[in-house]
Write an enzyme that holds these catalytic residues in place. Structure first.
Site, PDB file in Angstrom:
ATOM      1  N   ARG A   1       0.820  -1.215   0.000  1.00 48.87           N
ATOM      2  CA  ARG A   1       0.000   0.000   0.000  1.00 48.87           C
ATOM      3  C   ARG A   1       0.852   1.261   0.000  1.00 48.87           C
ATOM      4  O   ARG A   1       0.390   2.326  -0.404  1.00 48.87           O
ATOM      5  CB  ARG A   1      -1.005  -0.035   1.147  1.00 48.87           C
ATOM      6  CG  ARG A   1      -2.099  -1.088   0.893  1.00 48.87           C
ATOM      7  CD  ARG A   1      -3.029  -1.269   2.075  1.00 48.87           C
ATOM      8  NE  ARG A   1      -2.335  -1.743   3.254  1.00 48.87           N
ATOM      9  CZ  ARG A   1      -2.146  -3.014   3.568  1.00 48.87           C
ATOM     10  NH1 ARG A   1      -2.610  -3.957   2.788  1.00 48.87           N
ATOM     11  NH2 ARG A   1      -1.492  -3.364   4.662  1.00 48.87           N
TER      12      ARG A   1
ATOM     13  N   GLU B   1       7.045 -10.235  14.918  1.00 44.51           N
ATOM     14  CA  GLU B   1       6.587 -10.902  16.129  1.00 44.51           C
ATOM     15  C   GLU B   1       6.467 -12.408  15.934  1.00 44.51           C
ATOM     16  O   GLU B   1       6.459 -13.180  16.866  1.00 44.51           O
ATOM     17  CB  GLU B   1       5.268 -10.305  16.633  1.00 44.51           C
ATOM     18  CG  GLU B   1       4.150 -10.259  15.636  1.00 44.51           C
ATOM     19  CD  GLU B   1       4.178  -9.064  14.687  1.00 44.51           C
ATOM     20  OE1 GLU B   1       3.224  -8.920  13.926  1.00 44.51           O
ATOM     21  OE2 GLU B   1       5.156  -8.296  14.687  1.00 44.51           O
TER      22      GLU B   1
END
Length: 186
Positions: free
Chosen positions: A74, A111
């Site tokens: 994006r 993560e």
């Protein structure tokens, strides 16, 4: 959500942007509230407003911005019109293995694992002034790696401009050495 740029954003512009960001619960996995910007991109007024406000970050930087770097995917959509508005070049930073010519790469921790971003070695010249653009600042890993790629090329990262910052993820903490501008913060 609230606006969080260095200079005040017109409240009507904030309302317009907020009205075109859709919450999608439990996507891409349970417990995640995804911020979908496709309604904003579909609306010419909202898209134009976002583009101009992001370009203002480059205009506010001391000196000329030579290149706008957009982060996959994006960041491409937002960064290209920002580059056009600034009269600057546009350079895509892509996920590993997506660029056809010789690249420089930077890996970073997620993560849930590791990722790598790349840029063509000849895309950013030493001494150029670069504005990094993306849609969302989350944990800061991708933006950190991108800023590091810019600097490894010998260029100056004059700032980071994002449409939205997920403040609760503290991504800004990974970027203490660069000016970060978020139009909106959740």
């Amino acid at each position: 959500m609230r606006a969080t740029r260095g200079t005040a954003i017109d409240p009507a512009a904030v309302d317009l942007l907020l009205s075109r960001i859709r919450d999608v619960p439990d996507w891409p996995e349970p417990g995640v509230m995804f911020k979908d910007i496709t309604p904003l991109l579909r609306d010419p007024e909202a898209f134009g407003t976002a583009t101009e406000l992001l370009a203002d970050v480059g205009r506010d930087a001391s000196g000329v911005v030579d290149v706008v770097v957009g982060i996959e995917a994006r960041g491409f959509i937002l960064g290209a019109p920002v580059a056009q508005a600034l009269g600057a070049g546009f350079v895509p930073v892509r996920k590993e293995g997506k660029l056809p010519s010789a690249t420089s790469a930077m890996s970073y921790e997620l993560e849930y694992g590791q990722a790598t971003v790349e840029v063509h070695k000849d895309a950013i010249a030493p001494g150029e002034r670069v504005l990094v653009v993306d849609d969302v600042l989350a944990t800061g890993g991708t933006v950190r790696a991108t800023v590091d790629l810019v600097r490894a090329a010998g260029a100056e990262a004059v700032g980071v401009a994002v449409l939205m910052e997920l403040g609760f993820l503290n991504g800004r903490e990974r970027l203490p050495d660069v000016d970060v501008h978020a139009l909106l913060t959740v």
